[in-house]
Design a protein around this motif. Structure first.
Motif, mmCIF file in Angstrom:
data_model
loop_
_atom_site.group_PDB
_atom_site.id
_atom_site.type_symbol
_atom_site.label_atom_id
_atom_site.label_comp_id
_atom_site.label_asym_id
_atom_site.label_seq_id
_atom_site.Cartn_x
_atom_site.Cartn_y
_atom_site.Cartn_z
ATOM 1 N N THR A 173 -5.738 -10.774 8.469
ATOM 2 C CA THR A 173 -4.892 -9.990 6.925
ATOM 3 C C THR A 173 -3.965 -9.444 8.630
ATOM 4 O OG1 THR A 173 -6.731 -9.003 5.807
ATOM 5 C CG2 THR A 173 -4.478 -7.672 6.050
ATOM 6 N N THR A 183 5.651 0.890 8.249
ATOM 7 C CA THR A 183 5.900 1.005 7.285
ATOM 8 C C THR A 183 7.202 2.066 6.913
ATOM 9 O OG1 THR A 183 3.705 2.516 8.093
ATOM 10 C CG2 THR A 183 5.271 3.715 6.485
ATOM 11 N N HIS A 215 0.431 -1.597 0.203
ATOM 12 C CA HIS A 215 -0.156 -0.022 -0.361
ATOM 13 C C HIS A 215 0.944 1.480 -0.174
ATOM 14 C CE1 HIS A 215 -3.509 -2.324 0.927
ATOM 15 N NE2 HIS A 215 -2.457 -3.500 1.932
ATOM 16 N N THR A 266 -2.894 -11.732 3.553
ATOM 17 C CA THR A 266 -3.932 -12.332 3.967
ATOM 18 C C THR A 266 -4.098 -13.393 3.347
ATOM 19 O OG1 THR A 266 -4.887 -10.343 3.110
ATOM 20 C CG2 THR A 266 -5.999 -11.507 3.189
ATOM 21 N N SER A 316 1.432 -5.578 3.331
ATOM 22 C CA SER A 316 0.145 -6.530 3.436
ATOM 23 C C SER A 316 0.400 -7.477 3.552
ATOM 24 C CB SER A 316 -1.326 -5.733 4.445
ATOM 25 O OG SER A 316 -1.719 -5.408 2.875
ATOM 26 N N THR A 344 3.865 0.110 3.027
ATOM 27 C CA THR A 344 3.392 -0.412 3.762
ATOM 28 C C THR A 344 2.339 -1.797 3.532
ATOM 29 O OG1 THR A 344 3.018 0.822 5.286
ATOM 30 C CG2 THR A 344 1.491 -1.225 5.598
ATOM 31 N N GLU A 396 -0.057 -6.694 9.117
ATOM 32 C CA GLU A 396 0.537 -5.792 8.650
ATOM 33 C C GLU A 396 2.152 -5.465 8.457
ATOM 34 O OE1 GLU A 396 -1.734 -2.209 8.644
ATOM 35 O OE2 GLU A 396 -3.449 -2.845 6.977
ATOM 36 N N SER A 397 2.500 -4.840 8.521
ATOM 37 C CA SER A 397 4.269 -4.680 8.186
ATOM 38 C C SER A 397 4.295 -3.091 8.572
ATOM 39 C CB SER A 397 4.925 -5.438 7.552
ATOM 40 O OG SER A 397 5.164 -4.530 6.483
#
Length: 840
Positions: free
Chosen positions: A403, A408, A341, A397, A395, A393, A405-406
């Protein structure tokens, strides 16, 4: 008056004590009179309950059950009949019982409630009160006695205890799985099925776990009651040939129970009954029939944790300007989707951007990977955000929809470098317009400035016409869609100015590569893979043809390639390998090989000469590397010849098929040599070894002149060469061979050190416009092989499955398809095989 009050108080206390004693004695007399009369009824009732709890009524046929029930009814009526003789004790009987229990004479208890008969005068009343007072003094310590029934006299053997013992035993037995019920005496027994009910139970884990179903009723699991299954597994129970009244219940870890409804409408006795339940938490499943538990299974559930994704390094720039990401994904059963993202780090206030953030799908790690490492390269240089500071960022799933996320990262989004000033100006105006449509007038003014002096600005008239046309479109653009068309046109014009016609072939190649990657990830059919492979081959042929034409037109560009040229046969072999792996089911390995192919093509694109890039020193380095290769070759030949002479001296020719008098590589005869000729040959080898050591010393001095410090390997090689020269002079061939081998190994180490220093020197020569360019691929050709300046290729840079692995994969797939085509395969097995074919 005081004495009278005290007397009244004492009398009141006496009456209270007497009342309590009468109550106790009355209870004892009631038990004494009622128990012998009620005992037969109690015995009959206990026998009835005992037989019911032992399940006797359930085992008897219908006529036996009714006969026994009638017998108990008659016995019950007979036991009730004596109760008609029961009489409650009167007050006088209670008082006499108290007096008899306390051995009191002259009826002192009755005297407290008796009255004088006839006329009462003062003397007789006083005399009666005095008598009551004296009798009351004898009632200070009244007590009752225990009931005295006639049961022991009637049952001297204590047979009534057997009924009590039988009652307690039956009560305990009724709590077990085989205990009976009281209702069994009043209802006909259930019809016994001709055959016992068949119970089939299994647990199917979610398909994304890759786990095989667990058959709970299999022979290997019949003795087990505790099982561990993945979260969201489906438990299925099928009862065939039962009563049709079976029930299934789930008891969670907190003790709460809820019934599981059967699937489909109500079934008649003997029909199949099916249940299913999703196991989202730990608990116990119990199967019962009419209160009788038939089976029980206890489950521990392994929770499905959300995926974890993290960066394995900072976002980088590939040689062709593509964004390179290295990351790690961890999940219980593997993630099914990953994406990045992007967002502008500092978006302008009140700006009206024309484009959204670019989509960034991520490649997934290979199934079964231990570290979960993966890499993705996406060419975002065409997007207007290229060159801007962005935040990223990641992600991931999983198949359960969870989900993760890492962190940023903030970095500069890679952009394509443009060397032509006019192309760079167009790209800057394009970015300005794309990030804020409100700057349309400013971009229009800048383009007017470019067109102000065309004879000074443009080298090609066609470039002026193209920019004039897009300037006109910008002036008439009235909505965002028209402005987006202008942005796209500016990119195309900049590419034409920078690269000419090569961009069309490059775009077609990238599109073909991306289409093939998507097909591999989505599990496309073999026919679709074959069609996309044909498109990729055609696109690659066009790209290589135009690339070769550019090399012919640009001599400096052709000389910059150096080393071993790229062969189309190598590319064709890789394409064939990708197609074979995809068709055999090894889609993960096919994607890896496709990524390597893309890296090769990116490296090929990065070989375009940059302004100011010199090649003089690199040419000198290449010459020194060639000299080192010649030294190593000559050392190998000397060692081989020394070994042959030493074997001949020992009477063991080292090469079959050599004829007497045949010449060796150094011109030394070996067949039919006399001792003098052998000694002369050894002296010749000694001179050759000494000359080789001198050449090595000259090479080391030349390297120092180029700023490269010779490593310890070269020094050790010189010492070993000297020892070998001395041994040859002494006629010690065996030791000379050992020293020559040590020298050759030391030369290899020195060559590796020399190669590393050369790579660092070449990386230091690259300008600012080449950051991230050829650093990672310095010294390697587009196929990833070491160039001639970096030593031999040991063949360990590309991991391609062996032919036997691919053949075995095809055999397994064919066996699965044959089994799936068998019409007699059970439905459960067919579904499992279909899932196997879906696994990529």
């Amino acid at each position: 008056m005081a004495e009278q009050s005290q007397a009244d108080h004492a009398r009141a206390g006496l009456i209270a004590r007497l009342g309590r004693t009468r109550t106790v004695v009355r209870g004892a007399m009631l038990v004494e009179r009622l128990w012998p009369l009620a005992l037969p009824l109690v015995v009959v009732a206990s026998l009835f309950l005992s037989l019911a709890w032992f399940g006797v009524f359930r085992l008897l046929p219908d006529w036996g059950r009714l006969a026994l029930l009638a017998l108990f009814g008659i016995c019950g009526l007979a036991a009730v009949w004596p109760l008609r003789l029961f009489r409650a004790p009167s007050a006088g009987e209670i008082d006499r019982r108290i007096e008899r229990a306390n051995q009191l004479e002259h009826a002192p208890v009755s005297a407290q409630s008796d009255r004088l008969a006839g006329a009462e005068d003062a003397f007789s009343a006083a005399l009666w009160r005095e008598h009551q007072k004296r009798m009351a003094e004898r009632l200070g310590h009244l007590h009752g006695d225990l009931p005295q029934t006639s049961v022991p006299r009637r049952d001297p053997w204590g047979l009534r205890a057997l009924a009590a013992l039988l009652f307690v035993t039956a009560l305990a037995y009724s709590t077990g799985p085989y205990g009976g019920r009281i209702a069994d005496a009043f209802q006909p027994p259930a019809a016994t099925p001709a055959a016992p009910a068949r119970i089939d139970a299994w647990v199917t884990p979610p398909a994304y776990t890759g786990r095989a179903p667990i058959f709970l009723t299999a022979d290997a699991n019949r003795e087990r009651q505790a099982f561990t299954v993945p979260q969201n597994s489906i438990m299925a129970v099928r009862v065939s040939g039962g009563s049709g009244e079976e029930t299934l219940s789930f008891i969670d870890a907190g003790g709460g129970a809820h019934a599981i409804a059967p699937e489909g409408p109500a079934q008649a006795a003997g029909a199949a009954l099916s249940f299913s339940q999703m196991l989202s938490g730990a608990g116990t499943v119990s199967l019962s029939d009419g209160g009788l538990e038939m089976a029980r299974w206890q489950f521990s559930v392994v929770p499905d944790t959300p995926p974890r994704i993290r960066f394995a390094g900072e976002p980088g720039r590939a040689v062709n300007g593509a964004l390179e990401l290295a990351y790690e994904i961890e999940d219980d059963y593997g993630a099914v989707k990953a994406e990045g993202h992007l967002a502008l780090a500092t978006p302008a206030r009140e700006a009206r951007p024309l484009f959204e953030a670019p989509e960034l799908p991520l490649s997934l790690p290979r199934r079964g990977s231990q570290d979960g490492a993966a890499r993705t390269a996406r060419d975002l240089t065409r997007h207007p955000w290229a060159g801007e500071t962005v935040t990223l960022t990641l992600s991931a799933t999983d198949a359960a929809g969870q989900t993760g996320e890492s962190e940023t990262k903030t970095f500069l989004l890679p952009q394509r470098p443009f060397t032509n000033p006019l192309a760079r100006a167009l790209i800057e105006q394009r970015r300005m317009l794309a990030l804020d449509a409100g700057r349309q007038r400013r971009v229009q003014a800048l383009m007017d400035a470019l067109l102000l002096w065309p004879e000074e600005t443009f080298d090609e008239p066609s470039h002026f016409l193209l920019i004039s046309a897009v300037r006109s479109r910008l002036g008439t653009a009235g909505d965002d869609e028209a402005l987006r068309g202008v942005v796209e046109d500016l990119w195309e014009i900049a590419l034409i100015i920078e690269d000419g016609d090569l961009t069309a072939a490059e775009r077609r190649l990238r599109q073909a590569q991306e289409a093939l990657r998507q097909a591999l990830e989505n599990g496309a059919s073999d026919e679709e893979i074959e069609r996309l492979m044909d498109e990729l081959r055609a696109a690659m042929q066009d790209y290589l043809r135009e690339f070769a034409e550019r090399a012919l037109r640009n001599r400096d560009f052709a000389e910059s390639q150096g080393g071993e040229p790229m062969r189309r046969s190598d590319l064709e072999r890789m394409l064939d390998e990708i197609e074979d792996l995809a068709k055999s089911g090894a889609r993960d390995q096919a994607r890896d090989l496709l990524s390597q192919l893309e890296t090769m093509m990116n490296n090929l694109q990065a070989m375009r000469p940059q302004p100011g890039q010199g090649g003089g020193q690199q040419s000198e380095m290449r010459q020194q590397m060639d000299r080192l290769g010649e030294i190593m070759r000559r050392q190998q030949e000397l060692m081989n010849e020394t070994f042959r002479l030493d074997q001949f001296r020992r009477g063991q020719p080292g090469q079959e098929g050599r004829q007497p008098g045949q010449q060796g590589e150094e011109g030394q005869g070996q067949g039919g040599m006399s001792p003098g000729e052998l000694a002369e040959a050894l002296r010749g080898l000694q001179q050759g070894q000494g000359g080789l050591r001198d050449d090595l010393q000259a090479l080391m001095e030349a390297l120092e002149g180029l700023g490269i410090r010779p490593g310890e390997g070269f020094g050790e090689a010189g010492e070993a060469m000297g020892e070998a020269e001395q041994s040859l002079g002494q006629g010690r061939g065996e030791r000379a061979v050992g020293e020559q081998g040590r020298a050759l190994e030391a030369l290899r180490r020195g060559a590796q050190d020399m190669m590393n220093q050369m790579q660092q020197a070449m990386r230091g020569q690259q300008g600012p416009g080449q950051e991230g360019g050829r650093q990672d691929q310095a010294g390697r050709d587009p196929l990833g092989r070491p160039r001639a300046t970096t030593g031999p290729d040991f063949g360990d840079t590309v991991d391609v499955p062996d032919e036997i692995d691919r053949q075995r994969a095809r055999e397994i797939l064919d066996a699965i398809r044959r089994r799936l085509g068998d019409a007699l395969s059970p439905d459960l097995e067919r579904r499992y095989l279909e899932r196997l074919l879906d696994i990529q």
